[in-house]
Each structure stands twice: as structure tokens, then as C-alpha cells.
Design a protein around this motif. Sequence first.
Motif, mmCIF file in Angstrom:
data_model
loop_
_atom_site.group_PDB
_atom_site.id
_atom_site.type_symbol
_atom_site.label_atom_id
_atom_site.label_comp_id
_atom_site.label_asym_id
_atom_site.label_seq_id
_atom_site.Cartn_x
_atom_site.Cartn_y
_atom_site.Cartn_z
ATOM 1 N N GLU A 142 2.999 -10.368 5.104
ATOM 2 C CA GLU A 142 4.266 -10.452 4.380
ATOM 3 C C GLU A 142 4.006 -10.852 2.940
ATOM 4 O OE1 GLU A 142 6.699 -13.306 6.336
ATOM 5 O OE2 GLU A 142 6.632 -12.301 8.296
ATOM 6 N N GLU A 143 4.853 -10.372 2.036
ATOM 7 C CA GLU A 143 4.735 -10.764 0.628
ATOM 8 C C GLU A 143 4.933 -12.267 0.490
ATOM 9 O OE1 GLU A 143 7.454 -8.458 -1.676
ATOM 10 O OE2 GLU A 143 6.298 -6.596 -1.487
ATOM 11 N N MET A 162 -12.565 -12.546 2.332
ATOM 12 C CA MET A 162 -11.573 -12.305 1.284
ATOM 13 C C MET A 162 -10.264 -12.966 1.695
ATOM 14 S SD MET A 162 -9.712 -8.792 0.055
ATOM 15 C CE MET A 162 -11.214 -7.857 -0.162
ATOM 16 N N ASN A 163 -9.785 -13.877 0.884
ATOM 17 C CA ASN A 163 -8.478 -14.464 1.152
ATOM 18 C C ASN A 163 -7.686 -14.525 -0.150
ATOM 19 O OD1 ASN A 163 -10.111 -16.447 0.008
ATOM 20 N ND2 ASN A 163 -8.953 -18.095 0.938
ATOM 21 N N GLY A 164 -6.387 -14.642 -0.028
ATOM 22 C CA GLY A 164 -5.526 -14.662 -1.195
ATOM 23 C C GLY A 164 -4.067 -14.556 -0.774
ATOM 24 N N ILE A 165 -3.193 -14.661 -1.759
ATOM 25 C CA ILE A 165 -1.767 -14.540 -1.500
ATOM 26 C C ILE A 165 -1.357 -13.082 -1.643
ATOM 27 C CG2 ILE A 165 0.538 -15.294 -2.172
ATOM 28 C CD1 ILE A 165 -1.250 -17.496 -1.025
ATOM 29 N N ILE A 166 -0.584 -12.587 -0.685
ATOM 30 C CA ILE A 166 -0.106 -11.206 -0.732
ATOM 31 C C ILE A 166 1.024 -11.125 -1.758
ATOM 32 C CG2 ILE A 166 0.948 -9.323 0.568
ATOM 33 C CD1 ILE A 166 -0.323 -10.520 3.099
ATOM 34 N N GLN A 167 0.753 -10.462 -2.861
ATOM 35 C CA GLN A 167 1.749 -10.345 -3.921
ATOM 36 C C GLN A 167 2.730 -9.207 -3.686
ATOM 37 O OE1 GLN A 167 -0.543 -10.131 -7.630
ATOM 38 N NE2 GLN A 167 0.059 -12.233 -8.060
ATOM 39 N N LEU A 212 -5.228 -0.320 1.904
ATOM 40 C CA LEU A 212 -4.142 0.426 2.524
ATOM 41 C C LEU A 212 -4.094 0.168 4.027
ATOM 42 C CD1 LEU A 212 -4.469 3.937 0.803
ATOM 43 C CD2 LEU A 212 -3.126 1.959 0.070
ATOM 44 N N LEU A 213 -2.877 0.083 4.541
ATOM 45 C CA LEU A 213 -2.658 -0.052 5.975
ATOM 46 C C LEU A 213 -1.445 0.772 6.378
ATOM 47 C CD1 LEU A 213 -3.134 -3.911 6.519
ATOM 48 C CD2 LEU A 213 -4.697 -2.110 7.283
ATOM 49 N N TYR A 214 -1.390 1.144 7.655
ATOM 50 C CA TYR A 214 -0.210 1.817 8.174
ATOM 51 C C TYR A 214 0.864 0.778 8.505
ATOM 52 C CZ TYR A 214 -3.038 6.016 8.528
ATOM 53 O OH TYR A 214 -3.839 7.091 8.230
ATOM 54 N N ARG A 215 2.113 1.258 8.629
ATOM 55 C CA ARG A 215 3.234 0.354 8.881
ATOM 56 C C ARG A 215 2.993 -0.521 10.111
ATOM 57 N NH1 ARG A 215 8.905 0.386 8.174
ATOM 58 N NH2 ARG A 215 8.950 2.479 7.291
ATOM 59 N N LYS A 216 2.536 0.095 11.202
ATOM 60 C CA LYS A 216 2.353 -0.667 12.439
ATOM 61 C C LYS A 216 1.294 -1.762 12.266
ATOM 62 C CE LYS A 216 -0.943 2.634 14.439
ATOM 63 N NZ LYS A 216 -1.214 3.546 15.596
ATOM 64 N N GLU A 217 0.306 -1.519 11.392
ATOM 65 C CA GLU A 217 -0.747 -2.515 11.178
ATOM 66 C C GLU A 217 -0.234 -3.676 10.335
ATOM 67 O OE1 GLU A 217 -4.321 0.797 11.406
ATOM 68 O OE2 GLU A 217 -3.454 0.226 9.479
ATOM 69 N N VAL A 218 0.644 -3.385 9.384
ATOM 70 C CA VAL A 218 1.247 -4.458 8.591
ATOM 71 C C VAL A 218 1.989 -5.409 9.518
ATOM 72 C CG1 VAL A 218 2.957 -5.011 6.816
ATOM 73 C CG2 VAL A 218 1.449 -3.031 6.517
#
Length: 214
Positions: free
Chosen positions: A41-42, A1-6, A29-35
Motif C-alpha cells: 500500500e502507498e 531492499m526496504n523503503g516506503i512505498i511512495q 512491476l507487479l500484477y494486481r493480484k500480487e499487490v
Amino acid sequence: MNGIIQEIRPLSGKKMRFRICLDNGADFLLYRKEVGRYELEEGKELTEEVYQTLFQEVFLPRAKMKAMHLLEQMDRTEVELYSKLKDNGYPEDAISAAIEYVRSYHYIDDERYARNYVRCHQENKSVRRMTMDLRNKGVPDHLIQLALEEENETDPMAQIRRLLEKKKFDLLNEDREKARKELARAYRFLGSRGFDANDIGNAIREYAQNLEDI
């Protein structure tokens, strides 16, 4: 799965989680530390390589653990488990893998679920109502039919008589209006449990006759 983070949208709650939305319609869904750890990033592309890393390190083990926890709480059908995992923000491939994992150990089994359901509810639910309930839970029709044929041992008339005796409907009240309302209430009660109208009518007449004979 790939794509642009909107969008990376924070969710309310005690745990600081974020919903990651891609331009292809997928989200998870992800936790803050995982982001931060995976440098999401958007406006940035989520490559297949990064997604597969997320899948192996985060989504798959977490979805398996959640599936096990949900099944420890109560037995569920495959459709119910899928819905719960979806509501918890897992991507489709992680959900499918988690369900296959628990199925391989027979932790989830729609035939077993249907059989148990019929054994537990046949005393106070009609065949029609049990069929409807199991369909709503996502059990395939052939498994419902198998469970009913092999597990259901009740007679509809006997079921209705037991329910009438348990509820003690006042069908012979001297006030004709009250008696009429009780009769309507009995029909609604039994109809909501899926019993056939003819069986209800016959059982109520028999029940009322027995009351008169007391």
C-alpha cells in the motif's frame, strides 16, 4: 531492499500491472493480484523480509524465464539482455541473478556473439563499422578485437568493389550533373558502412575504369 512505498501506479495495457515506486528511487512491476497478496500500500513500508519473499517467489523466477524467452527469440549481448529486462520492470538484483543464470549455461556469451556477428556481416560491413556496431551492443573491446582477428577474412577493396557492383552506381552518365550526384551517393553509401575514404576513392576509380573498358 526496504523503503516506503511512495506510489502504486497502474500501467496501461491488456495486463493489469502496477509500478511500485519506493522513496529510495527503486521501482518494480507487479500484477494486481500480487499487490494484494503481499499487502502493498502507498505510504506503507516495504520491509526487507517482504522484499526477499517477493524476490524468491516472483522476481527471480520471472526474470529467469523472461531472459530465456528473450534469448530464444534471438541471440543477444549481455548489455542488450540487461536493457530488455530493465525495460520489463525487474529490479537490479533479479536482473543480475537472471543474467548470471543464463551465463552459467552459456546461453549468453559476448565472445560467441561477436564472432558470429563478424562472420555474418564481414561481406558487407567494414571493420570500423562492425567495431562500432558491436560496441553499441555492449561487447567489450578485447572481445571485438579477438573476433575480428580470428574471424574476419575480407579485403576492404574487394568488399567495396562488390558493393559497387551490387548497387550499380551510374558513374559514367553522360549528364555530368547526374554523374556527379551518383558519385556523391556512392561515397555516402560506402562511408556510412565505415570504409576508409582512401579505399573508397581507389575502388571507385577502379570501378569506373572497368565500366569504361566494357
